[in-house]
Design an enzyme around this catalytic site. Structure first.
Site, PDB file in Angstrom:
ATOM      1  N   LYS A 169       0.149   3.668  -2.770  1.00 53.00           N
ATOM      2  CA  LYS A 169      -0.839   4.749  -2.719  1.00 53.00           C
ATOM      3  C   LYS A 169      -0.184   6.117  -2.550  1.00 53.00           C
ATOM      4  O   LYS A 169      -0.768   7.143  -2.930  1.00 53.00           O
ATOM      5  CB  LYS A 169      -1.838   4.484  -1.602  1.00 53.00           C
ATOM      6  N   SER A 178      -6.004   3.498   3.852  1.00 48.54           N
ATOM      7  CA  SER A 178      -5.404   2.508   2.940  1.00 48.54           C
ATOM      8  C   SER A 178      -6.473   1.722   2.188  1.00 48.54           C
ATOM      9  O   SER A 178      -6.340   0.525   1.965  1.00 48.54           O
ATOM     10  CB  SER A 178      -4.479   1.551   3.706  1.00 48.54           C
ATOM     11  N   SER A 217       0.798  -1.229   0.000  1.00 50.35           N
ATOM     12  CA  SER A 217       0.000   0.000   0.000  1.00 50.35           C
ATOM     13  C   SER A 217       0.828   1.275   0.000  1.00 50.35           C
ATOM     14  O   SER A 217       0.264   2.370  -0.120  1.00 50.35           O
ATOM     15  CB  SER A 217      -0.955   0.006   1.202  1.00 50.35           C
TER      16      SER A 217
END
Length: 208
Positions: A111, A166, A108
């Site tokens: 991101k 997330s 993640s």
């Protein structure tokens, strides 16, 4: 936009339980203290002094230190990650590293790059842009906010949900507010990574 080196040192120092602000400001290095000699099972061994686990080398500036070889297994025993790195924010010199060339999925953390590219490609109304959640914003796997189709969210909320929460679906929706296809947006992510010197990093989607 973000100071990646400062962020890296801050995270690592937090994990290690040490404080680095003065060392960064004064261009001095945190180093392991000398080990104390003790006897265990009849054999002399060296152990870290628990009261002085780290100290700062005074009167030695960063530009006066010569490079030295760094072994992958060197460093604090408390770092169990497969790969880690500590870098001086002002000189970009690596102070300590573990498996620096190992290829690892960034999950993640992807991101963050999605957010950086969005800041470059944001719609004219920016964070106030209203996005209507669509079927193509759904993601098949991973953590999601599970928004119903037709739900309206500001780009600010999509950004906050994707970075703080997330959530995969809001990260994908954020990317879609730019009007770019998934393929084009991911291409921009890889272009951005190259511009930042991330030559060994490749992104394949917006969520990780």
């Amino acid at each position: 936009m973000f100071n990646y080196f400062l962020v890296s040192i801050t995270i690592v120092s937090y994990v290690l339980g040490i404080s680095l602000p003065e060392a960064i400001e004064e261009d001095v290095y945190p180093v392991s203290t000398l080990l104390t000699e003790t006897v265990v099972n009849g054999k002399a061994v060296s152990l870290p002094d628990p009261q002085k686990e780290w100290q700062v080398m005074k009167n030695i500036r960063a530009d006066a230190l010569a490079p030295w070889a760094v072994e992958n297994d060197a460093g604090p025993d408390t770092v169990h990650a497969r790969g880690a790195l500590v870098m001086d924010v002002s000189t970009k010199r690596v102070l300590w590293q573990k498996n620096p060339d190992i290829v690892l999925p960034v999950a993640s953390i992807t991101k963050l790059m999605t957010a950086l590219v969005w800041l470059d490609q944001a719609p004219p109304d920016g964070l106030e842009h209203v996005h209507t959640f669509a079927r193509e914003d759904n993601t098949p796997d991973g953590k999601e906010l599970n928004l119903p189709e037709g739900e309206k969210l500001r780009a600010f909320d999509l950004l906050r949900s994707s970075i703080v929460g997330s959530d995969n679906d809001t990260a994908l929706a954020l990317a879609h507010t730019t009007g770019h296809s998934n393929q084009v947006f991911v291409g921009l992510m890889n272009e951005k990574s190259r511009s930042l010197g991330m030559k060994q990093t490749t992104f394949v989607d917006q969520t990780g």
